[in-house]
Design a protein around this motif. Structure first.
Motif, short mmCIF file in Angstrom:
data_model
loop_
_atom_site.label_atom_id
_atom_site.label_comp_id
_atom_site.label_asym_id
_atom_site.label_seq_id
_atom_site.Cartn_x
_atom_site.Cartn_y
_atom_site.Cartn_z
N UNK A 111 0.83 -1.21 0.00
CA UNK A 111 0.00 0.00 0.00
C UNK A 111 0.87 1.26 0.00
N UNK A 112 1.93 1.24 0.81
CA UNK A 112 2.83 2.40 0.87
C UNK A 112 3.52 2.62 -0.46
N UNK A 113 3.91 1.52 -1.12
CA UNK A 113 4.59 1.63 -2.42
C UNK A 113 3.67 2.23 -3.47
N UNK A 114 2.42 1.81 -3.46
CA UNK A 114 1.45 2.35 -4.43
C UNK A 114 1.26 3.85 -4.22
N UNK A 115 1.12 4.25 -2.96
CA UNK A 115 0.94 5.67 -2.66
C UNK A 115 2.16 6.47 -3.08
N UNK A 116 3.33 5.88 -2.87
CA UNK A 116 4.58 6.55 -3.21
C UNK A 116 4.68 6.80 -4.71
N UNK A 148 7.23 -11.19 -6.17
CA UNK A 148 6.33 -10.67 -7.20
C UNK A 148 6.02 -9.20 -6.98
N UNK A 149 5.96 -8.81 -5.69
CA UNK A 149 5.64 -7.42 -5.37
C UNK A 149 6.65 -6.47 -5.99
N UNK A 150 7.91 -6.88 -6.05
CA UNK A 150 8.94 -6.03 -6.66
C UNK A 150 8.67 -5.84 -8.15
N UNK A 151 8.38 -6.95 -8.81
CA UNK A 151 8.09 -6.90 -10.24
C UNK A 151 6.90 -6.00 -10.53
N UNK A 152 5.84 -6.23 -9.79
CA UNK A 152 4.61 -5.46 -10.01
C UNK A 152 4.83 -3.98 -9.73
N UNK A 153 5.60 -3.69 -8.70
CA UNK A 153 5.82 -2.29 -8.33
C UNK A 153 6.58 -1.54 -9.42
N UNK A 154 7.62 -2.18 -9.96
CA UNK A 154 8.39 -1.55 -11.03
C UNK A 154 7.51 -1.28 -12.25
N UNK A 155 6.68 -2.25 -12.60
CA UNK A 155 5.79 -2.09 -13.75
C UNK A 155 4.79 -0.96 -13.51
N UNK A 156 4.27 -0.87 -12.29
CA UNK A 156 3.32 0.21 -11.96
C UNK A 156 3.99 1.57 -12.05
N UNK A 157 5.23 1.65 -11.57
CA UNK A 157 5.94 2.93 -11.60
C UNK A 157 6.16 3.39 -13.04
N UNK A 158 6.52 2.45 -13.91
CA UNK A 158 6.75 2.82 -15.31
C UNK A 158 5.44 3.19 -16.01
#
Length: 412
Positions: A111-116, A148-158
């Motif tokens: 949740x914190x990563x998404x907000x960031x 998987x959270x790392x992969x998903x987070x990078x894709x979301x950021x891009x």
């Protein structure tokens, strides 16, 4: 295999070296109190105070402690944020050029990563370094949900439009002797994946921070030209070479436990773990980072001299590590965790507890030791993650101590 994240090849794009730069970025850090973040703070604060950064912001969701407060200066500010409030984050990131995360990308920080990411995109941050700082997941053909959270987070950021740079460093040299690394889980045994000829990458934590500093400065000059993924290391050698050096540093001969690829696959299927994934990738020859960005960020070792795993170990208390083995009876109410936390050696945060299986058999696979190799305070807080069978059983544990002088026995 994880979807390829793209990016330029090693040493493509930006010119090597960061000392002759003209852009002085405003840099922000999240995750300043974690294992890596604590080491980033003083180095980045020094860079700001010496004029390499225009300013350095340390974002924290908790009340800053004295250790963090001591980093504050005219160029270094500590900003308290609320990850549940996008407005709070966006305000803190206003004017920031480069955002570095050491939060730790996992389900617990999702949740914190998404907000960031949302706040960084809204604040128009130019470059984002997410919390990767490990193995190159792009090359892995093995599914491992915890990452998987790392992969998903990078894709979301891009997808959010952020210039996102994945930072790959292999394994922290500092933890090679700890069970969680997956390489060394007994006092005299080193676990070699498939062949001692395969290479693996290690980087000292202090040099990860130095590589990151140069990457931040260089990426700020021209974000579009900077690689989307950076691979760096201190040591990239075969396991035969690492084993020989470990024997020299530890002053004793080690048992070479060569694990065939077939066994590694079976073990990982039965109990996936970070250590198990690393051993599999090494067996496949996927942890050889001969294609890297060392010269891009540290041309001719201008900023620091790379060091071997053995040189890193000699700098810390790790070589004094001893093992205390006990057989105890675990009650179903998990009071065992409280007993462990009461031991004298539990006062030191670097203690490691390794579960070696249960007796009599419980009808399920014994836990992978690397999944439970945690500092004792962490183990106590996460006791519910280890389900004790209904009947009382005897479980062997190993307590790793880095005390000086070494602790050789405990009582209960």
């Amino acid at each position: 295999m994880r979807k390829h994240l793209g990016g330029k090849g090693a040493n493509d794009g930006a010119s090597s070296g960061a000392s002759s730069t003209s852009v002085k970025p405003v840099v922000a850090l999240v995750g300043s109190t974690g294992y890596l973040g604590k080491s980033i703070v003083p180095v980045f604060a020094k860079a700001a105070n010496e004029g390499q950064f225009a300013a350095f912001k340390i974002l924290t969701s908790s009340t800053p402690k004295d250790e963090l407060k001591s980093a504050a200066s005219d160029k270094v500010t500590i900003v308290q944020v609320d990850y549940a409030s996008p407005a709070s984050l966006e305000s803190a990131l206003e004017g920031v050029d480069v955002l570095v995360s050491a939060l730790g990308a996992s389900k617990s920080t999702e949740a914190a990563q998404k907000s960031l990411v949302q706040a960084a995109a809204a604040a128009k941050v130019k470059v984002y370094f997410p919390s990767e700082w490990g193995t190159d997941l792009d090359v892995s053909p093995y599914p491992f949900p915890p990452l998987d959270a790392k992969t998903e987070h990078v894709e979301e950021a891009r997808k959010a439009g952020l210039k996102t740079v994945v930072f790959v460093v292999g394994v922290f040299s500092d933890i090679i002797l700890l069970p969680i690394s997956g390489w060394f889980t007994a006092p005299n045994t080193v676990h070699i994946p498939d062949s001692g000829k395969n290479k693996a990458v290690f980087t000292a934590k202090k040099h990860i921070v130095q590589y990151a500093l140069q990457a931040v400065i260089l990426a700020a000059q021209d974000p579009a030209k900077f690689p989307d993924k950076v691979r760096v290391w201190d040591d990239n050698r075969s396991w035969d070479e690492y084993t020989a050096e470990l024997e020299q540093v530890l002053g004793r001969e080690l048992i070479k436990n060569v694990i065939p690829k077939e066994q590694l696959v079976q073990d990982f299927a039965a109990g996936p773990s970070i250590g198990g994934l690393g051993r599999l990738l090494a067996a496949d020859g996927l942890t050889d980072y001969s294609d890297n960005h060392n010269e891009l960020l540290n041309p001719g070792e201008k900023y620091f001299k790379r060091q071997t795993v053995g040189e890193t170990l000699k700098e810390g208390p790790t070589t004094k590590r001893t093992i205390v083995s006990r057989e105890i009876t675990l009650p179903t109410d998990r009071r065992w965790a409280r007993w462990i936390s009461s031991l004298p050696i539990a006062k030191q945060h670097d203690q490691q507890v390794t579960f070696l299986g249960t007796s009599p058999p419980t009808g399920r696979s014994a836990p992978d030791p690397t999944m439970f190799a945690q500092p004792i305070p962490t183990l106590y807080n996460n006791a519910r993650n280890f389900k004790v069978p209904k009947d009382r059983v005897t479980t062997r544990i190993r307590i790793w101590s880095a005390s000086s002088p070494p602790i050789t026995q405990v009582s209960h």
